[in-house]
Motif scaffolding. Structure first.
Motif, PDB file in Angstrom:
ATOM      1  N   PRO A 163       0.830  -1.218   0.000  1.00  0.00           N
ATOM      2  CA  PRO A 163       0.000   0.000   0.000  1.00  0.00           C
ATOM      3  C   PRO A 163       0.859   1.262   0.000  1.00  0.00           C
ATOM      4  N   ALA A 164       1.563   1.493  -1.110  1.00  0.00           N
ATOM      5  CA  ALA A 164       2.550   2.568  -1.167  1.00  0.00           C
ATOM      6  C   ALA A 164       1.926   3.939  -0.938  1.00  0.00           C
ATOM      7  N   ALA A 165       0.800   4.216  -1.602  1.00  0.00           N
ATOM      8  CA  ALA A 165       0.179   5.534  -1.473  1.00  0.00           C
ATOM      9  C   ALA A 165      -0.278   5.788  -0.044  1.00  0.00           C
ATOM     10  N   GLU A 166      -0.891   4.785   0.575  1.00  0.00           N
ATOM     11  CA  GLU A 166      -1.336   4.948   1.963  1.00  0.00           C
ATOM     12  C   GLU A 166      -0.150   5.147   2.893  1.00  0.00           C
ATOM     13  N   LEU A 167       0.886   4.366   2.690  1.00  0.00           N
ATOM     14  CA  LEU A 167       2.068   4.476   3.536  1.00  0.00           C
ATOM     15  C   LEU A 167       2.669   5.878   3.437  1.00  0.00           C
TER      16      LEU A 167
ATOM     17  N   GLU B  24       1.221   8.712   2.412  1.00  0.00           N
ATOM     18  CA  GLU B  24       0.298   9.723   2.915  1.00  0.00           C
ATOM     19  C   GLU B  24       0.299   9.769   4.444  1.00  0.00           C
ATOM     20  N   ARG B  25       0.306   8.606   5.068  1.00  0.00           N
ATOM     21  CA  ARG B  25       0.264   8.575   6.531  1.00  0.00           C
ATOM     22  C   ARG B  25       1.590   9.035   7.133  1.00  0.00           C
ATOM     23  N   LEU B  26       2.696   8.701   6.502  1.00  0.00           N
ATOM     24  CA  LEU B  26       3.984   9.190   6.992  1.00  0.00           C
ATOM     25  C   LEU B  26       4.092  10.706   6.844  1.00  0.00           C
ATOM     26  N   GLN B  27       3.561  11.247   5.758  1.00  0.00           N
ATOM     27  CA  GLN B  27       3.583  12.695   5.560  1.00  0.00           C
ATOM     28  C   GLN B  27       2.759  13.411   6.623  1.00  0.00           C
ATOM     29  N   GLY B  28       1.699  12.759   7.101  1.00  0.00           N
ATOM     30  CA  GLY B  28       0.822  13.383   8.088  1.00  0.00           C
ATOM     31  C   GLY B  28       1.317  13.270   9.518  1.00  0.00           C
TER      32      GLY B  28
END
Length: 266
Positions: free
Chosen positions: A114-118, A120-124
């Protein structure tokens, strides 16, 4: 030059698969950085920008074991998180042997992660500690049962301990040729090449230490026959002599390395 670097350990249950997390944020002159050979596979998730390699530009990637430097171009700003994976981690997270990524890097979503989720969540996340905790959670959710030949796993451990290829082949009851073939299929490098890479990694680690030894001391401690051997091997694996690498690259890889709770500004 503004270089921020913080290191954290994964949760204990993940440590057979991930040896460490590294968070980085660097503002420098545009240029290139060498990704050096080591005994780890590399999973990188950028928080800004991309990782620019000869084979493409990646927001999140996974790279296999390699025996020469990977050239990374950058515009002067690099910001992301790197996870150092063990070969067993490749099987646990992605269901494939490390040998399938030998010498290459692929986009993380090509591995059904889940690259996009990973990203996005790290950026947040607000801090490096929060990001490392998220990695524990998200990577932990990828873990699957692992099967690996006992002989090749034993060969890896013995090589890391400094044993010779002939000695290991005798221990597992295989010919040297069969051991090399099975080992390369699992890890992507032959035992002889991995032995060189692990020796190089030990030398590199010594040069990154707080008390930097002389090159002569490093060569002797890591088992090189002499300084000329050390220089030849380093140039083959790194693309530069130790002296050249120290002058151009060491400032980028040294930094504030601390324990799991260590933080820098996000």
């Amino acid at each position: 030059m503004d270089v921020q670097h913080v290191v954290g350990l994964p949760h204990p249950r993940l440590r057979p698969f991930v040896t460490r997390y590294s968070g980085y944020r660097m503002r420098t002159e545009p240029g290139v950085h060498r990704g050096l050979p080591s005994g780890s596979l590399t999973l990188v998730v950028t928080l800004d920008g991309t990782v620019d390699l000869a084979g493409g530009r990646f927001a999140a990637l996974c790279g296999g074991l390699h025996d020469e430097a990977v050239i990374i171009s950058h515009d002067g700003f690099q910001h992301g998180v790197q996870c150092d994976l063990t070969p067993l981690g490749m099987r646990a997270f992605f269901g494939m042997p490390a040998g399938e990524l030998s010498g290459v890097a692929v986009a993380l979503d090509a591995l059904d992660a889940p690259a996009a989720e990973l990203r996005e969540r790290l950026q947040g996340a607000a801090t490096w500690t929060d990001r490392f905790a998220l990695l524990d959670l998200l990577l932990g959710g990828l873990v699957r049962p692992v099967e690996q030949r006992v002989e090749v796993a034993w060969a890896w451990q013995r090589l890391a301990a400094g044993a010779g290829v002939g000695e290991i082949a005798a221990e597992v009851g295989w010919s040297r040729q069969h051991l090399s073939a099975r080992f390369a299929a699992e890890y992507g490098l032959t035992p002889k090449v991995l032995s060189r890479v692990l020796r190089f990694e030990r030398a590199n680690r010594m040069l990154r230490g707080e008390r930097r030894p002389t090159l002569t001391e490093v060569a002797a401690a890591c088992g090189y026959t002499d300084q000329a051997h050390f220089n030849r091997d380093w140039r083959a694996l790194c693309g530069a002599t130790p002296t050249e690498w120290i002058a151009t690259e060491l400032p980028f890889v040294q930094g504030s390395e601390g324990g799991r709770g260590a933080e820098l500004l996000p």
